[in-house]
Motif scaffolding. Structure first.
Motif, PDB file in Angstrom:
ATOM      1  N   UNK A  30      76.900  23.955  34.350  1.00  0.00           N
ATOM      2  CA  UNK A  30      77.914  24.167  33.311  1.00  0.00           C
ATOM      3  C   UNK A  30      78.372  22.867  32.685  1.00  0.00           C
ATOM      4  N   UNK A  31      78.394  21.781  33.440  1.00  0.00           N
ATOM      5  CA  UNK A  31      78.943  20.544  32.919  1.00  0.00           C
ATOM      6  C   UNK A  31      77.992  19.830  31.975  1.00  0.00           C
ATOM      7  N   UNK A  44      78.886  34.084  36.725  1.00  0.00           N
ATOM      8  CA  UNK A  44      79.663  33.777  37.916  1.00  0.00           C
ATOM      9  C   UNK A  44      80.004  35.048  38.688  1.00  0.00           C
ATOM     10  N   UNK A  45      80.365  36.115  37.977  1.00  0.00           N
ATOM     11  CA  UNK A  45      80.709  37.371  38.641  1.00  0.00           C
ATOM     12  C   UNK A  45      79.507  37.917  39.407  1.00  0.00           C
ATOM     13  N   UNK A 589      85.035  21.191  33.289  1.00  0.00           N
ATOM     14  CA  UNK A 589      84.960  20.972  34.732  1.00  0.00           C
ATOM     15  C   UNK A 589      85.062  22.308  35.455  1.00  0.00           C
ATOM     16  N   UNK A 590      84.608  22.302  36.680  1.00  0.00           N
ATOM     17  CA  UNK A 590      84.654  23.489  37.523  1.00  0.00           C
ATOM     18  C   UNK A 590      85.579  23.219  38.702  1.00  0.00           C
ATOM     19  N   UNK A 591      86.413  24.211  39.039  1.00  0.00           N
ATOM     20  CA  UNK A 591      87.306  24.110  40.184  1.00  0.00           C
ATOM     21  C   UNK A 591      87.112  25.326  41.078  1.00  0.00           C
ATOM     22  N   UNK A 600      86.355  27.685  35.396  1.00  0.00           N
ATOM     23  CA  UNK A 600      86.007  26.621  34.463  1.00  0.00           C
ATOM     24  C   UNK A 600      87.201  26.281  33.575  1.00  0.00           C
ATOM     25  N   UNK A 601      87.403  24.995  33.350  1.00  0.00           N
ATOM     26  CA  UNK A 601      88.448  24.527  32.456  1.00  0.00           C
ATOM     27  C   UNK A 601      87.861  23.486  31.513  1.00  0.00           C
TER      28      UNK A 601
END
Length: 662
Positions: A30-31, A44-45, A589-591, A600-601
């Protein structure tokens, strides 16, 4: 390719443990991918659900294995050939006997499959299904510690986002589920939602019932071939294509995510009348959100946000219908496969999108549409040839063809060519592209995946693209784009060092819109990771650079993710400082977050991000997850705009989720 060092875990033990390794795989994609061009929420689900309910590799079909995004077509065939020759696997460690699977892939695969005994080849009775099936109830809520402008009077509901889902499974044979979801600001048991939640999804899936391979009722996704006419699930990104050497798939997924777009509703079934011959039929009828032209008789745009917070959004809720009927036939024989897909789709009102701009000239226009395609391929121990060619009622042509060569277990090459006519379109396509749509694009993509020494992985791709017709932001005929990516990952015992760099040039209008000039976007990520059985640490630096004519900006983000696992408790602390001048240099970014909920943000501006994550088991059947995070901006007195505006320089959210398995 990512290096993962984890101990062997049984399927039940997996559920209780941290999910970081496979989430890191998604994070790395994703990044550096174009975030907007891939359906990350559905992606993701799907992976979250699969790790929670891993498949039995001894009963997995070709279609089951093809759904795993990191497996190549050759590796799928090698797994099936091993099971055919040696029978069921007694332990998942037998994956080491399959030469085409390297160590990182085997460890990643252990999060999605297990080696279970094949007890009975007959389909179980209803009584046995109900007696030995597993139930799962998951509830979550997001509480904002701030107020948006729309919360005061414009939004018709309260500011909390929440949802609940129930899922029943019996092995990989039967699955039933229903979920309800509510976005912040939407009415609950009020106004248009007198039945409670704003959005519901429901599904029933039965598999491997004799010649009936799959029967799905309710809401579902379909994937056929390379996705040129039918793929309303997650797409094929450029890095994913290099990882799995561009394999195509034929799959039916239930729709269990919060996403209110891109699903089908009705019934689909796959039968196997002859060995290796699969026939699938599908029928869908659903309400959709739409905006209408001034005549109130024709659809101007199909709305996919899923928001129903304001009076205007509520009026647009499910105010049009979409119907679909079609089928697919595919045949596999000795490494060869060929298939064909076709369908008819229509709306209860004519679809008349705006055509004021040149780039909108060839958008679909009318009330009834059809699409048809042929997909084909050949797989052997080292060579894979795959492709799909499609057309539509406007007689536009789209074709995607790829060849991959697995020279040895350490080196593979991929070449992919696509041509999408400016007259081609499909409402349900999702495939490899630079422009975001399967329309008006011609390109050549080449990539290499190389492991020169056991602990070093290298990846590189180059994509050269040509657009015949004007595009959004490029009003001249014949624009170009160039995309290049490089990554290096080195594993040293418990340490991992990762470097990724991507540069894109794309022609866009200059300020006066008199000629095309190149827009340059560069992204670089450097990460150092440490992991043992208790601690995990990731220190990363993201740098983005944007340049167009005299406008040149650079942004960066430094972040630290520290995770700790001890017995029944997993925790994480996330810290980050970002400094990006504008939206062009935004950083994704991913948290770690809630199960089934995408973490994801994106950040732009100047500020800090900090969050605390806790996950614990309460007894054997209940898990509780909590996360509280704050984004504090230094360069503004308010956040966002319009009804989403927050009259403060920081915002804090708390998420909670409880899951009960019985």
């Amino acid at each position: 390719m990512i290096i993962i060092a984890v101990e062997f875990l049984s399927p039940i033990h997996l559920i209780a443990q941290q999910r970081q390794p496979w989430e890191e795989y998604l994070q790395q994609l994703s990044e550096t991918e174009d975030f907007e061009s891939v359906s990350w929420e559905d992606y993701y689900d799907f992976l979250s659900d699969l790790t929670t309910h891993p498949m039995n590799i001894n009963t997995a079909t070709r279609e089951d294995l093809e759904q795993l995004p990191f497996l190549t077509a050759q590796q799928v065939e090698d797994i099936l050939a091993y099971l055919y020759q040696y029978g069921e696997m007694r332990t998942i460690n037998e994956l080491a006997m399959i030469g085409s699977l390297d160590y990182p892939q085997r460890k990643l695969l252990e999060y999605f499959v297990y080696a279970g005994h094949i007890e009975d080849k007959q389909f179980p009775s209803f009584r046995k299904i109900m007696q030995y099936g597993h139930h799962e109830v998951t509830a979550n809520i997001n509480i904002p510690f701030y107020r948006r402008k729309g919360d005061s009077s414009i939004y018709r509901g309260y500011p909390y986002k929440h949802g609940i889902r129930y899922n029943f499974r019996f092995s990989d044979l039967v699955r039933f589920g229903i979920m309800g979801a509510q976005d912040a600001g939407e009415p609950f048991f009020a106004d248009c939602n007198r039945w409670g939640y704003d959005y519901y999804s429901f599904y029933l899936q039965i598999q491997k019932l004799g010649k009936l391979k799959n029967l799905t009722l309710g809401r579902y996704h379909l994937q056929f071939g390379a996705g040129l006419i039918m793929n309303n699930s997650f797409g094929l990104g450029k890095i994913i294509a290099l990882t799995n050497l561009g394999h195509t798939t034929h799959a039916i997924h239930v729709h269990s995510s919060r996403s209110e777009a891109n699903y089908l509703q009705g019934a689909t079934a796959t039968v196997e009348p002859l060995h290796n011959l699969n026939i699938t039929g599908f029928l869908s009828y659903r309400n959709i959100d739409a905006s209408f032209n001034q005549d109130d008789q024709s659809i101007k745009a199909i709305i996919k946000t899923g928001y129903h917070r304001t009076s205007k959004e509520i009026l647009q809720k499910q105010n049009a219908t979409e119907s679909l009927v079609g089928g697919n036939i595919n045949y596999f024989w000795n490494g060869f496969h060929i298939g064909t897909t076709g369908f008819l789709t229509g709306f209860n009102h004519p679809y008349h999108p705006g055509r004021n701009a040149l780039y909108q000239h060839f958008m679909p226009y009318g009330q009834r549409f059809w699409n048809a395609s042929i997909d084909y391929g050949y797989v052997n121990h080292s060579l894979t040839l795959q492709g799909e060619t499609a057309t539509n009622n406007r007689h536009g042509i789209a074709t995607l063809d790829m060849v991959s060569w697995q020279i040895n277990n350490s080196l593979s090459l991929l070449a992919l060519y696509r041509f999408y006519s400016h007259k081609y379109y499909s409402f349900f396509s999702n495939s490899f592209s630079e422009g975001g749509n399967i329309q008006d694009e011609k390109g050549l993509y080449t990539g290499i995946n190389w492991r020169p020494i056991p602990h070093l992985s290298l990846m590189e791709y180059t994509d050269i693209v040509y657009f015949i017709w004007p595009k959004y932001g490029a009003s001249k005929v014949g624009s170009h784009a160039f995309d290049q990516f490089f990554s290096a990952s080195y594993q040293l015992q418990k340490w991992n060092f990762d470097v990724r760099y991507r540069i894109k040039w794309r022609e866009k209008d200059n300020q006066k819109k008199t000629k095309l000039v190149y827009e340059n976007i560069q992204r670089c990520r450097i990460a150092v990771k440490y992991q043992d059985t208790i601690w995990y640490s990731c220190t990363s630096l993201n740098i983005n650079h944007y340049q167009k004519e005299s406008n040149s900006t650079t942004g960066y983000m430094v972040s630290e993710s520290l995770r700790w696992n001890y017995k029944q408790l997993q925790s994480a602390i996330i810290l980050g400082y970002f400094h990006t001048p504008d939206y062009h240099t935004r950083i994704y970014t991913f948290e770690p977050g809630m199960l089934y909920d995408m973490g994801f943000n994106n950040y732009y501006g100047r500020g800090i991000r900090y969050a605390l994550y806790l996950h614990t088991n309460i007894g054997k059947s209940v898990t509780l997850t909590t996360k509280i995070g704050t984004t504090d901006y230094f360069d503004r007195a308010q956040i966002s705009s319009s009804y989403q505006q927050i009259n403060h320089s920081s915002k804090t959210d708390m998420e909670m989720q409880i899951r009960w398995r019985f």
